[in-house]
Design a protein around this motif. Structure first.
Motif, mmCIF file in Angstrom:
data_model
loop_
_atom_site.group_PDB
_atom_site.id
_atom_site.type_symbol
_atom_site.label_atom_id
_atom_site.label_comp_id
_atom_site.label_asym_id
_atom_site.label_seq_id
_atom_site.Cartn_x
_atom_site.Cartn_y
_atom_site.Cartn_z
ATOM 1 N N LEU A 155 10.944 40.052 33.811
ATOM 2 C CA LEU A 155 11.741 38.907 34.247
ATOM 3 C C LEU A 155 11.888 38.941 35.759
ATOM 4 C CD1 LEU A 155 14.719 38.937 31.721
ATOM 5 C CD2 LEU A 155 12.781 37.383 31.734
ATOM 6 N N GLN A 156 11.734 37.805 36.385
ATOM 7 C CA GLN A 156 12.028 37.665 37.802
ATOM 8 C C GLN A 156 13.463 37.167 37.905
ATOM 9 O OE1 GLN A 156 9.184 34.938 39.407
ATOM 10 N NE2 GLN A 156 7.454 36.280 39.014
ATOM 11 N N VAL A 157 14.251 37.818 38.738
ATOM 12 C CA VAL A 157 15.656 37.475 38.897
ATOM 13 C C VAL A 157 15.925 37.237 40.367
ATOM 14 C CG1 VAL A 157 18.034 38.258 38.501
ATOM 15 C CG2 VAL A 157 16.211 39.033 36.985
ATOM 16 N N TYR A 158 16.747 36.244 40.662
ATOM 17 C CA TYR A 158 17.220 36.123 42.036
ATOM 18 C C TYR A 158 18.668 35.678 42.043
ATOM 19 C CZ TYR A 158 17.111 31.032 43.063
ATOM 20 O OH TYR A 158 17.365 29.691 43.119
ATOM 21 N N ALA A 159 19.362 36.121 43.074
ATOM 22 C CA ALA A 159 20.765 35.770 43.258
ATOM 23 C C ALA A 159 20.858 34.950 44.538
ATOM 24 C CB ALA A 159 21.628 37.015 43.354
#
Length: 89
Positions: A18-22
């Motif tokens: 999974l690619q996650v960004y905040a």
């Protein structure tokens, strides 16, 4: 990625990448996730502790490079303590 965005890659429970960004909006961080590069980003309502700790690590690294103000570390730590009282920082 913009100044107020920090991203990383992790695996979900089934082992899928999974690619996650905040994304920082004011004093709040919004989390987004997607499986593949061209998928749409989906907002995560209640991100897991793992994502908060990755965000904290990214914020600390950016503070050292003077990309984010040092106060942001305390804000993220406070948010983690509020959401996960059992977490050790």
């Amino acid at each position: 990625m913009a100044k107020g965005e920090i991203s990383w890659v992790r695996q979900d429970e089934e082992g899928n990448k999974l690619q996650v960004y905040a994304h920082r909006v004011g004093h709040r961080w919004d989390f987004y996730v997607r499986q593949r590069r061209f998928d749409q980003w989906q907002e995560v309502e209640h991100p897991p502790l793992e994502d908060w700790l990755e965000l904290l690590d990214g914020v600390k690294r950016r503070v050292q490079r003077r990309l984010i103000r040092p106060e942001e570390v305390q804000r993220v730590e406070k948010a983690i303590r509020e959401r996960f009282p059992e977490a050790k920082l």
